[in-house]
Enzyme design. Structure first.
Site, PDB file in Angstrom:
ATOM      1  N   GLY B 316      17.977  41.694  65.274  1.00  0.00           N
ATOM      2  CA  GLY B 316      19.392  42.013  65.432  1.00  0.00           C
ATOM      3  C   GLY B 316      20.250  40.771  65.280  1.00  0.00           C
ATOM      4  O   GLY B 316      19.883  39.859  64.534  1.00  0.00           O
ATOM      5  N   GLU B 317      21.399  40.745  65.956  1.00  0.00           N
ATOM      6  CA  GLU B 317      22.381  39.646  65.881  1.00  0.00           C
ATOM      7  C   GLU B 317      23.067  39.588  64.518  1.00  0.00           C
ATOM      8  O   GLU B 317      23.865  38.694  64.262  1.00  0.00           O
ATOM      9  CB  GLU B 317      21.740  38.262  66.142  1.00  0.00           C
ATOM     10  CG  GLU B 317      21.037  38.125  67.461  1.00  0.00           C
ATOM     11  CD  GLU B 317      20.372  36.747  67.643  1.00  0.00           C
ATOM     12  OE1 GLU B 317      20.493  35.886  66.753  1.00  0.00           O
ATOM     13  OE2 GLU B 317      19.742  36.537  68.691  1.00  0.00           O
ATOM     14  N   GLY B 318      22.685  40.477  63.603  1.00  0.00           N
ATOM     15  CA  GLY B 318      23.172  40.392  62.226  1.00  0.00           C
ATOM     16  C   GLY B 318      22.272  39.568  61.327  1.00  0.00           C
ATOM     17  O   GLY B 318      22.601  39.343  60.154  1.00  0.00           O
TER      18      GLY B 318
END
Lengths: 349, 349
Positions: B316-318
């Site tokens: 995640g987190e981009g």
């Protein structure tokens, strides 16, 4: 020939241990994590960083095009070299996007000399290979010259700042030579490693398989069991000049301690040759992408490589290799820049 | 809510025709070719070019962590926000390598206020969601506020130079909310869309599936058949605040005519919401990568997206979205910079 020092196994282990202490669930960056670990060991640094890249696109012609194995006429090889030099080819755009220089190595194009250009390296060993269905691609001395031409091109790219190196290829007919070489090195039948290259029709494809089989039989008759013959001699039998030069690029890059990236089917045939000549190469070698060519998967398997990208490319020129540069850089940055759980004051699970 | 203009189908066709005239065998750049074509249509230019990128990492907490659905304690959400602001997280390194700014949007973290930082956007709608197994995640008004917070963050990133936009997420417990939302939008049972998130054990995984089922039942009891309910009301039932904000980021990016990139499971739950609110979003939407989370494949299928990378990421987190930026840039450069066969004087096959 350039010698390659194996990477230190303890450095690999230490980088793996550090990777697991960074502020992310262990393993959550997937295959990026092992790429970073290998880069740390290659650079002998817990915090690896990659700078600018370079690709050496080796170009040469193939006598075997006389057998009608390609969808494009042989004149496209020199035409595309001019296109590389003018900046109009796919590799030029991808290299710009991926922060890499493009060097074009003329190791055996058939045609008039090219104009002098800063990033054209003129090192024509001969004007294309012999028709491998009927005769050797080249002499062993010519094969050694092609290997050294690749090594020299890599050394120049490194001296001009490359910290990450790929080999690329241009040569109408070269997936035929690559298939023959791959079959020879891996002991596989022609059908299993011959694909449609840039897109031949069914009839030309059957002819291509037949040509690869004949080339293998002929080579066996000349030098004996191919898996037991000196690899450079096998390459002299089956070619091509740019495939051997690509092997030289990868070897010299690894010898200089750089990560080196293989591209599609022809360049990876060169990687197989290079790994036969110097098994330590594998410690420095990455697979940029998985090509559509069916033999590419067999090559990667033999080299123990998992490709970074899988985008159905089948162009060559080094495009798939250079396209992976930013991913390699990101993998290095993760290890170089991330905080550990302790440093960041983040609770562990 | 931001409205999105569909891309012009004729521009798509024209870009495809140009792609086929470039100096490469048609189709030989594989999936890169259609990416380039879509970018040309989005930019309304035969020669698309992407500049700097940005990622808005939306952070929020989840009341459902009380059910023991995560391997990490909820306090990790604010700790990781501080890590983002200090530059120590994975997304910071990957964004640096991929030439992207990182904006952190606090849309609902539970904890003390964060210190003032240039790229922290304080827009806390509430201090985390309700426990969706027992109560609505938030009110419909709060859901709209979260959506607008995402839109505003995207507009700021664009006003500061972003030409390519991704949404990222941070929120302990958010794969539970994402699973509930995905099940609701796609009409799938909890088992098919619930994964192990950042890495729960077997027992916690069974509990997680059970929690998702209960949340879906509860929401159905409150608002009726979920596939027929207003999508923002469904999101208010199931959360999370950062998922809804991610939808806003993607919508505002597309409304401004930028290519927008979805990340893993939670952000792509946001993309499902955004596409329900504004179906034209899909014309601008790219999938950065394929996550290990099993429900991600179902989301991508529903959105008609083929991911660019497949590197077994699950952070995640981009990270997976931003990692694909250089590939998107290369796809644009190919169309922008390559010569046609005629221009380069190269013979066609």
């Amino acid at each position: 020939m350039a010698t390659v020092v194996p990477v230190d196994r303890e450095l690999l282990e230490r980088a793996r241990a550090r990777q697991d202490r960074l502020t992310k669930p262990p393993g959550s960056l997937g295959r990026l994590e092992e790429v970073g670990v290998r880069l740390a060991a290659i650079q002998r640094s817990p915090k690896p960083r990659l700078g600018r890249g370079a690709v050496v696109v080796a170009a040469a012609d193939h006598g075997v095009t006389a057998e009608g194995v390609s969808a494009y006429p042989a004149e496209v090889t020199p035409q595309m070299v001019l296109n590389f030099l003018a900046g109009g080819a796919a590799i030029n755009q991808i290299a710009r996007a991926a922060e890499a220089e493009v060097y074009v190595l003329d190791v055996g194009v058939n045609g008039p000399e090219f104009p002098v250009r800063e990033r054209l390296i003129p090192a024509r060993v001969r004007a294309g290979t012999g028709n491998i269905a009927r005769e050797p691609a080249m002499s062993p001395v010519e094969a050694m010259a092609a290997l050294q031409a690749g090594e020299n091109a890599a050394r120049r790219a490194i001296s001009e700042g490359a910290r990450l190196l790929a080999a690329g290829d241009m040569g109408i007919g070269n997936t035929t030579a690559a298939a023959a070489l791959t079959a020879a090195f891996l002991g596989l039948p022609a059908e299993e490693v011959t694909g449609r290259g840039t897109g031949v029709n069914d009839e030309a494809y059957r002819r291509k398989v037949e040509v690869v089989s004949r080339a293998l039989e002929r080579a066996r008759a000349e030098v004996g069991e191919l898996r037991k013959t000196d690899p450079l001699e096998v390459a002299a039998q089956l070619g091509g000049l740019e495939i051997i030069a690509a092997a030289g690029v990868l070897l010299a890059g690894a010898a200089a301690g750089l990560p080196v990236v293989t591209d599609g089917f022809p360049v990876t045939a060169g990687a197989l040759l290079a790994a036969r000549l110097e098994p330590n190469l594998k410690d420095y070698l990455f697979a940029g992408h998985r090509s559509v060519e069916p033999g590419h998967a067999r090559q990667l398997q033999a080299l123990g490589l998992e490709p970074i990208l899988d985008l159905d490319l089948r162009l060559g020129e080094g495009t798939g290799a250079v396209l992976s540069f930013p991913i390699l850089r990101a993998a290095a940055e993760v290890l170089a820049g991330m905080a550990t759980f302790t440093e960041a004051g983040v609770s562990e699970g």
